[in-house]
Design an enzyme around this catalytic site. Structure first.
Site, PDB file in Angstrom:
ATOM      1  N   SER A   1       0.824  -1.221   0.000  1.00  0.00           N
ATOM      2  CA  SER A   1       0.000   0.000   0.000  1.00  0.00           C
ATOM      3  C   SER A   1       0.851   1.261   0.000  1.00  0.00           C
ATOM      4  O   SER A   1       0.558   2.220  -0.741  1.00  0.00           O
ATOM      5  CB  SER A   1      -0.970   0.008   1.189  1.00  0.00           C
ATOM      6  OG  SER A   1      -0.295  -0.278   2.392  1.00  0.00           O
TER       7      SER A   1
ATOM      8  N   HIS B   1      -1.970  -8.948   1.813  1.00  0.00           N
ATOM      9  CA  HIS B   1      -1.664  -7.689   2.504  1.00  0.00           C
ATOM     10  C   HIS B   1      -2.825  -7.389   3.468  1.00  0.00           C
ATOM     11  O   HIS B   1      -3.157  -8.217   4.304  1.00  0.00           O
ATOM     12  CB  HIS B   1      -1.433  -6.603   1.437  1.00  0.00           C
ATOM     13  CG  HIS B   1      -0.877  -5.299   1.943  1.00  0.00           C
ATOM     14  ND1 HIS B   1      -0.261  -5.152   3.147  1.00  0.00           N
ATOM     15  CD2 HIS B   1      -0.855  -4.051   1.375  1.00  0.00           C
ATOM     16  CE1 HIS B   1       0.124  -3.886   3.315  1.00  0.00           C
ATOM     17  NE2 HIS B   1      -0.237  -3.204   2.250  1.00  0.00           N
TER      18      HIS B   1
ATOM     19  N   HIS C   1       5.757 -12.829   7.472  1.00  0.00           N
ATOM     20  CA  HIS C   1       6.015 -11.443   7.068  1.00  0.00           C
ATOM     21  C   HIS C   1       7.205 -11.391   6.127  1.00  0.00           C
ATOM     22  O   HIS C   1       8.137 -12.191   6.248  1.00  0.00           O
ATOM     23  CB  HIS C   1       6.270 -10.535   8.275  1.00  0.00           C
ATOM     24  CG  HIS C   1       6.022  -9.100   7.975  1.00  0.00           C
ATOM     25  ND1 HIS C   1       6.982  -8.288   7.414  1.00  0.00           N
ATOM     26  CD2 HIS C   1       4.904  -8.342   8.104  1.00  0.00           C
ATOM     27  CE1 HIS C   1       6.459  -7.084   7.233  1.00  0.00           C
ATOM     28  NE2 HIS C   1       5.195  -7.088   7.636  1.00  0.00           N
TER      29      HIS C   1
ATOM     30  N   ARG D   1       3.064  -4.982  16.727  1.00  0.00           N
ATOM     31  CA  ARG D   1       1.666  -4.539  16.648  1.00  0.00           C
ATOM     32  C   ARG D   1       0.735  -5.642  17.171  1.00  0.00           C
ATOM     33  O   ARG D   1      -0.330  -5.380  17.704  1.00  0.00           O
ATOM     34  CB  ARG D   1       1.303  -4.155  15.206  1.00  0.00           C
ATOM     35  CG  ARG D   1       2.139  -3.005  14.668  1.00  0.00           C
ATOM     36  CD  ARG D   1       1.906  -2.778  13.175  1.00  0.00           C
ATOM     37  NE  ARG D   1       2.319  -3.921  12.382  1.00  0.00           N
ATOM     38  CZ  ARG D   1       2.202  -4.004  11.061  1.00  0.00           C
ATOM     39  NH1 ARG D   1       1.681  -2.983  10.383  1.00  0.00           N
ATOM     40  NH2 ARG D   1       2.604  -5.075  10.410  1.00  0.00           N
TER      41      ARG D   1
ATOM     42  N   ASP E   1      -2.321  -8.619  11.644  1.00  0.00           N
ATOM     43  CA  ASP E   1      -3.672  -9.046  11.268  1.00  0.00           C
ATOM     44  C   ASP E   1      -4.173 -10.245  12.063  1.00  0.00           C
ATOM     45  O   ASP E   1      -5.366 -10.512  12.090  1.00  0.00           O
ATOM     46  CB  ASP E   1      -3.715  -9.374   9.769  1.00  0.00           C
ATOM     47  CG  ASP E   1      -3.398  -8.159   8.933  1.00  0.00           C
ATOM     48  OD1 ASP E   1      -3.906  -7.076   9.257  1.00  0.00           O
ATOM     49  OD2 ASP E   1      -2.623  -8.291   7.963  1.00  0.00           O
TER      50      ASP E   1
END
Ligand code: NMX
Ligand code: MLT
Length: 458
Positions: free
Chosen positions: A267, A297, A343, A352, A398
């Site tokens: 992105s 993604h 990743h 995160r 995620d």
């Protein structure tokens, strides 16, 4: 209000005052080290998605394989510690935006002034659109969305909305007028970027209420009402219909941690690439959103929740190590990836993920789906390691976000990537402003054919 406005104008002036020094620094870097090598490029890298090639400048954040993300040098715990804002604990995304743009931890007053500015932009936008709707005087972005079938994926709607609002671009109008100097580009990109950051939560909340919620009582085709006394995240949560303090707090955390992940992710890279052709922020960020909508993604957060629900049905409450392991192995056997794990750069658990886990432990330790997520954290890495090919078996952002959202009532997983997109605008558009301010070149790497490679090495 006048005082706040003055402090905010101070932000634009701060960015402006930093530009000559930054340009001089970049020029000196080029003059001194322009011919130094930053790395080698192997055929594997060319054929493997350019992994590991250092190929672009991106100032707002840097990702380290082992330390994770640093926003202008600050880790997530450091952000939570140092950034001011109206909050119990989580920083508000406005504070992060200020930091990304200036490389300076803002004062309370500077954050408040930026909050006021963004909320004024959001309120003006929403009011104008509602007025157009009422007198049918002028078509607006909400008409464009209403023209799409309700079941159009929310990410497609968000990207289409960016394009539908492109007519508002101040940069494009100035460029077309032929009167704008190159040194002025950033000022109009800045205005567009801040407008877009302010508008996106309004548009996203609209998409949520029109297309995602199922219950008739919660559905709406009205332009959302902006409460300009709130911060961006709290107002977003409220416009979606979630007004509890805990949900607002989660939204602050969510919009902060998803904002930026250096420049090479799909992105950020897409936004950066398209922007380098002097496409305005609406066009550039729409491209970024189209990349974010891919399952490898940003769409992975939707896929994770679907997968967790599938697991709940298949496991029927039996979260023993053996049954969970078999479920994960069956996912791989069916030809799918384990969503939320792995990743391209990180080689550890995503920080995160860790801060979301902390949030869950504090606010919802007994949630059944959180317990499943925790169980998967114990099992999945070993299953992925056993494949012998996965470079990073640890969870990414995620793997955890959906389980928090569903706990607070945001259960429609097809909306999750839209929230990621609202947050990502903060990072991508900050860098877009800096790229034009510092006069970055149009991006145009060299490609070769496989025959070219064969001939070179045969
Ligand atoms: N499940 C199954 N296989 C995987 C996974 C996974 N979670 N992660 C990597 N692999 C496979 C990958 O498909 C590749 O297989 P093959 O050689 O057959 O093509 C092999 O392992 C090597 O891939 P890596 O070098 O480890 O990973 P890469 O850098 O190519 O891709 C991701 C990174 C994130 C795309 C990959 O790990 C993945 O598909 N993860 C699941 C989807 C996901 O969670 N995406 C979200 C990323 C974060 N975000 O928000 O964007
Ligand atoms: C992101 O936040 O963009 C993802 O973790 C993907 C990446 O960094 O490549």
């Amino acid at each position: 209000m006048e005082e706040k406005k003055a402090a905010f104008d101070g932000l634009k002036a701060q960015i402006e005052s930093q530009i000559p020094e930054e340009i001089a620094r970049l020029k000196a870097l080029k003059t001194k080290y322009g011919h130094e090598k930053v790395g080698e490029v192997t055929v594997n890298m060319v054929m493997g998605g350019m992994r590991g090639i250092v190929g672009m400048l991106y100032e707002t954040s840097l990702l380290d394989a082992n330390d994770g993300i640093r926003f202008r040098g600050l880790t997530i715990p450091e952000l939570q510690e140092k950034l001011p804002g109206k909050r119990d604990r989580e920083p508000i995304p406005e504070a992060l935006l200020f930091l990304l743009l200036t490389n300076k931890v803002p004062t309370e007053g500077e954050v408040e002034a930026l909050r006021v500015d963004l909320m004024e932009r959001a309120e003006k936008f929403a009011k104008e659109c509602a007025m157009n709707d009422a007198n049918k005087s002028k078509k607006n972005v909400f008409d464009a969305l209403r023209a799409l079938p309700e079941e159009t994926h929310p990410m497609t709607q968000l990207s289409a909305a960016c394009l539908a609002m492109q007519n508002d671009s101040k940069f494009s109008k100035m460029y077309a007028s032929g009167t704008m100097k190159k040194t002025e580009y950033w000022k109009y990109i800045y205005e567009d970027a801040l407008d877009l950051i302010a508008k996106l939560p309004v548009v996203a909340a609209y998409i949520y209420k029109r297309s995602c919620v199922k219950e008739a009582a919660r559905k709406s085709s009205e332009v959302p009402t902006v409460d300009a006394s709130l911060d961006l995240a709290a107002n977003f949560s409220q416009m979606m219909g979630f007004s509890s303090n805990e949900c607002k707090e989660l939204m602050r955390l969510y919009l902060t941690i998803h904002a930026d992940h250096e420049g090479g992710n799909v992105s950020a890279h897409a936004t950066h690439l398209v922007g380098s052709a002097l496409s305005d922020p609406y066009l550039s960020f729409s491209a970024g959103l189209n990349g974010l909508a891919g399952p490898l993604h940003g769409l992975a957060n939707q896929e994770v929740l679907k997968w967790l629900k599938e697991a709940q049905v298949a496991l029927k409450g039996d979260y023993s190590a053996e049954t969970v392991k078999t479920f994960v192995e069956n996912t791989l056997k069916s030809g799918r990836v384990v969503p939320g794990y792995g990743h391209a750069v990180l080689r550890r658990t995503d920080p995160r993920y860790e801060c979301q886990r902390e949030f869950a432990l504090k606010h919802m330790p007994d949630d059944e789906m959180f317990q499943l997520v925790s169980r998967l954290y114990e099992i999945v890495p070993d299953v992925l390691k056993a494949t012998g090919k996965v470079q990073n078996p640890w969870p990414n952002v995620d793997a955890h976000s959906g389980v928090l959202l569903q706990h607070f009532g945001i259960k429609e997983e097809n909306f999750y990537t839209v929230m990621f997109g609202v947050s990502r605008s903060i990072g991508c558009l900050s860098q877009l402003i800096l790229s034009r301010a510092h006069g970055y070149a149009i991006e145009r790497p060299k490609s070769v054919t496989s025959k070219w490679l064969e001939e070179k090495f045969q």
